[in-house]
Design a protein around this motif. Structure first.
Motif, PDB file in Angstrom:
ATOM      1  N   ASP A 135     -26.687 -24.168  -1.628  1.00 50.02           N
ATOM      2  CA  ASP A 135     -25.720 -24.677  -2.605  1.00 50.02           C
ATOM      3  C   ASP A 135     -24.414 -25.064  -1.900  1.00 50.02           C
ATOM      4  O   ASP A 135     -23.851 -26.131  -2.126  1.00 50.02           O
ATOM      5  N   ILE A 136     -23.963 -24.160  -1.036  1.00 49.53           N
ATOM      6  CA  ILE A 136     -22.699 -24.394  -0.322  1.00 49.53           C
ATOM      7  C   ILE A 136     -22.827 -25.623   0.590  1.00 49.53           C
ATOM      8  O   ILE A 136     -21.929 -26.471   0.635  1.00 49.53           O
ATOM      9  N   SER A 153     -18.987 -18.736  -1.798  1.00 53.34           N
ATOM     10  CA  SER A 153     -20.015 -17.972  -1.090  1.00 53.34           C
ATOM     11  C   SER A 153     -19.844 -16.468  -1.341  1.00 53.34           C
ATOM     12  O   SER A 153     -20.786 -15.695  -1.185  1.00 53.34           O
ATOM     13  N   LYS A 154     -18.642 -16.072  -1.752  1.00 49.83           N
ATOM     14  CA  LYS A 154     -18.419 -14.650  -2.070  1.00 49.83           C
ATOM     15  C   LYS A 154     -18.301 -14.422  -3.576  1.00 49.83           C
ATOM     16  O   LYS A 154     -17.898 -13.338  -4.017  1.00 49.83           O
ATOM     17  N   ARG A 177     -20.580 -28.869   0.358  1.00 47.39           N
ATOM     18  CA  ARG A 177     -19.780 -29.309   1.508  1.00 47.39           C
ATOM     19  C   ARG A 177     -20.051 -30.780   1.803  1.00 47.39           C
ATOM     20  O   ARG A 177     -19.126 -31.542   2.105  1.00 47.39           O
ATOM     21  N   GLN A 206     -24.918 -16.514  -8.412  1.00 44.69           N
ATOM     22  CA  GLN A 206     -24.369 -16.545  -7.056  1.00 44.69           C
ATOM     23  C   GLN A 206     -24.760 -17.827  -6.350  1.00 44.69           C
ATOM     24  O   GLN A 206     -25.771 -18.439  -6.667  1.00 44.69           O
ATOM     25  N   PHE A 207     -23.918 -18.227  -5.424  1.00 48.11           N
ATOM     26  CA  PHE A 207     -24.130 -19.479  -4.704  1.00 48.11           C
ATOM     27  C   PHE A 207     -24.786 -19.156  -3.367  1.00 48.11           C
ATOM     28  O   PHE A 207     -24.247 -18.362  -2.602  1.00 48.11           O
ATOM     29  N   ASN A 208     -25.926 -19.768  -3.104  1.00 50.62           N
ATOM     30  CA  ASN A 208     -26.578 -19.496  -1.829  1.00 50.62           C
ATOM     31  C   ASN A 208     -26.180 -20.547  -0.790  1.00 50.62           C
ATOM     32  O   ASN A 208     -25.414 -21.465  -1.080  1.00 50.62           O
ATOM     33  N   GLU A 209     -26.695 -20.378   0.394  1.00 49.49           N
ATOM     34  CA  GLU A 209     -26.278 -21.255   1.500  1.00 49.49           C
ATOM     35  C   GLU A 209     -26.598 -22.716   1.241  1.00 49.49           C
ATOM     36  O   GLU A 209     -25.834 -23.609   1.618  1.00 49.49           O
ATOM     37  N   LEU A 245     -15.142 -23.320  -0.731  1.00 52.57           N
ATOM     38  CA  LEU A 245     -16.542 -23.041  -0.384  1.00 52.57           C
ATOM     39  C   LEU A 245     -16.698 -21.576   0.041  1.00 52.57           C
ATOM     40  O   LEU A 245     -17.686 -20.926  -0.295  1.00 52.57           O
ATOM     41  N   GLN A 246     -15.691 -21.073   0.733  1.00 47.92           N
ATOM     42  CA  GLN A 246     -15.669 -19.654   1.088  1.00 47.92           C
ATOM     43  C   GLN A 246     -15.632 -18.796  -0.173  1.00 47.92           C
ATOM     44  O   GLN A 246     -16.361 -17.813  -0.294  1.00 47.92           O
TER      45      GLN A 246
END
Lengths: 483, 483
Positions: free
Chosen positions: A71-72, A90-91, A76, A66-69, A86-87
């Motif tokens: 990472d995002i 994140s999900k 970005r 999973q991608f955490n904040e 990116l959305q």
């Protein structure tokens, strides 16, 4: 918490997995289903087979994907990806199906050892980590198995942490070595986390720390009377090391009725020194005291030592095992085999000027044929996934390159090698404990004919294609040539 | 949290570090001060020098060194260690002094590149992790530097994650490659955590995912008009790949005034294909479109390609860099150099039947002599730590093995290579950012004469001993021979 539990490896991906993923989303291909196979083309060290390893770590990785904040935020900042993507990340939730050859199984070139089916973005993204994990551990398990077989029943310990390529080069290298047949490791963390027996007594620095070798051995014997393995080559093996070891066995252990465990040779002419040391130990009444050798060993040197009659009871193998020094790369690849749109599957083939690089198209299964009489493995056959093999009828094997080479087999058992590991993103693979994997590996290697086990010029084990798969491949090639 | 911050590596130690530690405590040697040196004996690939790397990770490790309850519980379960020792470990706090050669510095055989001074239990315990860290990263930095030099100014990217030996084989391998001179990596995590530029556009699977190569390129150009590097070898480089790339450059980029970035060749005869592709691109009006090559490259193949006149502008290097395939082990060792009791230091030497394995005794410093006129490095001199070198007076260098070989140097600057990193367990080393380390490495490699930089038969750079150190070594050898 184990070392492994602390790892967050989602972002250990080639950057192009992300550019492609964003591209698929932007291009409206996010619902496209893709099938990818992992396979390898060449057995390391010109051996007759390799050992599948790393399966458990693939699962640990997929389960935590999973991608955490952070990472995002990092992605970005590249100003390359759409907000929609990116959305999406994140999900992100892994939803693919995965089939794998169980850990510890002998594997052969060109057969799929892992197949992923799922939305193209997910199925593509995991490429780097799956290859990295399987390439590393299969490489080391294969090398370990060679070394263990060279030792002909004598225990082999993995001693290479200090020369490993990075931390989990050491940790998962120790794990893979154990699967391949080593009895243990020098790596403490591998015992704490994987229950792989850890071994070790003293370094040369211990001997140097005391005014004399004799005092060093005595101090050790007083602390560890039941675990005396003395390193005898700090000064002079036969004039000082072995005589001092015997003196301490006599003075510190014998009066308490304790038998010494062993001595270790870490330099010099192991054949000569071990023979002489054996004589000294036998004469002193310690025929049960083991001799351990540990100096730049590999399968070739161990075999030479034994041919020369070295009196070595067990081996500690370092850098040449933990890096698979003679061939440090296991070249498994991750290739597209098919795509699926609106329930219609289209097999894909990768053409190359290099014939060995031609891929096997479609969604496939691998079957291993065992002779019911001998229990030995006869051949593997790659089929389309929906084919069944009827054990009650003779099966005609044929060489996919030289199709006139045919063999009719009867009285066989055919086992599917690819087993379900994930169904729609949910793990369905029951991870066996490592001891079980190691025993299974040994048992499966024993199903191979001696000709396949050879180090030099091993027999090429048959990996054939079913008629249906062969025909599909021919058809796709013809189609490509018409274009 | 970065990947590195999550790592708890205290238990990544050879088991004998623990048996010895417990033995020292039980034997009442816990206040004994020991000096250990790290040095290596052989330069990989028969090169003229190696590159020091891994310093930052050594510091991250030492700063976090502590045994948690799980570690203690596991050790207790071994029934080998005293409760006193387990208590000691649970309160363990690193208190040693450490000196290191700064990351990115060219290093040579036999000179100490890291020295630890402190209580024997602590100084011994960290052996495995220090060796593992420095061996791995120095290996890869050294290899990367060779490859980068072979490319003669053309950018080299590290592309090997999928073939690395474990996760941080990939991560810290990317880091070490960057220090050695690579411009970036394919490893996304290495950019997130270390700011190493990450590169990557598409795999063959992207091309296969579309009905045609042309449509695949078009979709990519529509998503990434400013980042088009097309992989052109999925079907046929010259008949399909390059023409399709040009068509998309013309149709999708040119109308918007965007210049294409490049094409990538990943198979076939790179020399021939790159020359032909260059012609096609030039003719089409894209002389500024770069050609990237990325197929099983290393320093030898890159040099060959350039000799043959291949038109390659940059290189992506995978498995042969990330594993240092031609020589996958950097054999640095950790050896006792001295002990100290009640303030009295006793130098220690490790004798061996193998003359190269003889160690340099005592607490030492390494000086690098630079010619003030040319700025070039002349020689390194290993001295005792308390010696000073007076730059205002001529210094006589002499070969420690062939002492009649002498050279008087004047007008030189002598720089101490070992700098303080820890004082009584406290880090005093100011970790530079990675870009600075990379620039420093480049600058320091430039101080070496071309003869040392050569790939074949490089000149052996002088690593001499001071008279005082040479005399100490002779005295210890004589003393040993009398015994």
């Amino acid at each position: 918490m184990s070392f492994e539990e602390t790892l967050n490896l989602t972002m250990l991906a080639d950057f192009y997995e992300l550019t492609m993923a964003n591209g698929y989303l932007e291009g409206g291909l996010e619902n496209r289903i893709a099938y990818f196979d992992i396979f390898f083309r060449k057995i390391p060290d010109k051996g007759g087979f390799a050992i599948m390893a790393g399966v458990e770590q693939v699962i640990r990785y997929l389960d935590k994907l999973q991608f955490n904040e952070e990472d995002i935020a990092y992605l970005r900042s590249k100003e390359l990806f759409s907000e929609k993507f990116l959305q999406y990340l994140s999900k992100f939730k892994f939803s693919c199906d995965v089939w794998m050859v169980p850990e510890g199984t002998p594997i052969f070139p060109h057969e799929p050892i892992l197949t992923v089916r799922g939305p193209v973005i997910e199925a593509q993204f995991i490429e780097t980590m799956l290859l990295l994990t399987i390439n590393h551990q299969s490489l080391i398990a294969t090398k370990a198995n060679r070394i263990v077989r060279a030792a002909e029943g004598r225990p082999v310990m993995e001693f290479g942490s200090r020369r490993a390529q990075g931390y989990d080069g050491a940790i998962f290298g120790a794990r893979a070595s154990y699967i391949g047949g080593c009895v243990g490791t020098a790596c403490t963390l591998a015992e704490r986390d994987f229950n792989i027996p850890a071994f070790g007594t003293m370094a040369h620095s211990w001997v140097q720390m005391f005014p004399s070798e004799l005092e060093a051995f005595r101090a050790y014997a007083q602390t560890y009377p039941y675990d005396c393995v003395f390193l005898v080559d700090t000064y002079n093996v036969l004039k000082s090391g072995v005589p001092n070891a015997i003196k301490i066995f006599d003075e510190e252990l014998a009066p308490r009725g304790i038998r010494p465990k062993g001595i270790r040779l870490d330099s010099g002419d192991i054949t000569y020194l071990s023979k002489q040391a054996r004589k000294l130990l036998d004469r002193a009444g310690y025929p049960d005291c083991k001799i351990v050798a540990s100096n730049s060993l590999d399968e070739y040197i161990i075999r030479e030592l034994l041919v020369q009659g070295a009196k070595v009871d067990s081996f500690g193998v370092g850098e040449r095992l933990i890096t698979s020094k003679s061939e440090p790369v296991f070249g498994a690849v991750y290739k597209l085999a098919a795509i699926e749109e609106d329930g219609v599957m289209t097999p894909k083939i990768k053409i190359s000027e290099n014939v060995e690089k031609l891929t096997n198209p479609g969604f496939k299964q691998v079957w291993r044929f065992f002779d019911r009489e001998t229990g030995k493995a006869i051949a593997d056959v790659i089929t389309l996934a929906n084919e069944e093999i009827d054990e009650s009828r003779p099966y005609e094997l044929f060489d996919p390159s030289h199709t006139w080479k045919r063999k009719r087999v009867t009285n066989f058992h055919a086992r599917k090698l690819l087993v379900p590991a994930y169904v729609k993103g949910k793990c369905v693979y029951d991870i066996p404990d490592l001891k079980t994997v190691r025993a299974y590996c040994q048992e499966q290697v024993d199903t191979l004919w001696d000709e396949v086990l050879r180090f030099e010029n091993p027999h090429t084990y048959y990996v054939d294609l079913s008629k249906a798969l062969w025909q599909l491949k021919e058809d796709l090639l013809a189609e490509y040539l018409i274009k």
